[in-house]
Design a protein around this motif. Sequence first.
Motif, PDB file in Angstrom:
ATOM      1  N   GLN A  44      -5.636  11.526  32.435  1.00  0.00           N
ATOM      2  CA  GLN A  44      -5.740  11.182  33.858  1.00  0.00           C
ATOM      3  C   GLN A  44      -6.922  10.252  34.117  1.00  0.00           C
ATOM      4  O   GLN A  44      -6.848   9.376  34.975  1.00  0.00           O
ATOM      5  CB  GLN A  44      -5.852  12.450  34.710  1.00  0.00           C
ATOM      6  N   LEU A  47      -5.765   6.856  32.992  1.00  0.00           N
ATOM      7  CA  LEU A  47      -4.790   6.324  33.946  1.00  0.00           C
ATOM      8  C   LEU A  47      -5.472   5.818  35.212  1.00  0.00           C
ATOM      9  O   LEU A  47      -5.075   4.792  35.763  1.00  0.00           O
ATOM     10  CB  LEU A  47      -3.731   7.371  34.276  1.00  0.00           C
ATOM     11  N   ASP A  51      -5.297   2.011  36.390  1.00  0.00           N
ATOM     12  CA  ASP A  51      -4.861   1.642  37.732  1.00  0.00           C
ATOM     13  C   ASP A  51      -5.852   0.676  38.374  1.00  0.00           C
ATOM     14  O   ASP A  51      -5.461  -0.326  38.973  1.00  0.00           O
ATOM     15  CB  ASP A  51      -4.699   2.894  38.587  1.00  0.00           C
ATOM     16  N   ARG A  82       3.426   8.790  26.509  1.00  0.00           N
ATOM     17  CA  ARG A  82       3.001   8.212  27.795  1.00  0.00           C
ATOM     18  C   ARG A  82       2.848   6.703  27.664  1.00  0.00           C
ATOM     19  O   ARG A  82       2.601   6.184  26.596  1.00  0.00           O
ATOM     20  CB  ARG A  82       1.680   8.809  28.238  1.00  0.00           C
TER      21      ARG A  82
END
Length: 94
Positions: A44, A47, A51, A82
């Motif tokens: 996370q 990610l 982003d 992923r």
Amino acid sequence: ASVDAPQLVDAIARASQARLVDFSIQDLAHTAWAFTCFDWKEPQFFLALADALAKRLESMSEETLSQLYLVSLHFRLEWPDRNFPLSHCHRRLQ
């Protein structure tokens, strides 16, 4: 190399993640690389970094793209199921 002080690195990760919008492109790339070198296992976090970086992809230097491509390779090895959002950056390097 794994982290000898995971609580400290976790605190740094949380503090960094809360301020990603304030980071420059180079700061984001260095942060992604540093946590990759720590062998950090929090997808996370990566990610959230991806982003923040994806919003600035067009203005990245070739050096930054190269660094992020290495991060994406690490991501694919750690989490093959992923998709790291910047894995397509290698197209700009060819």
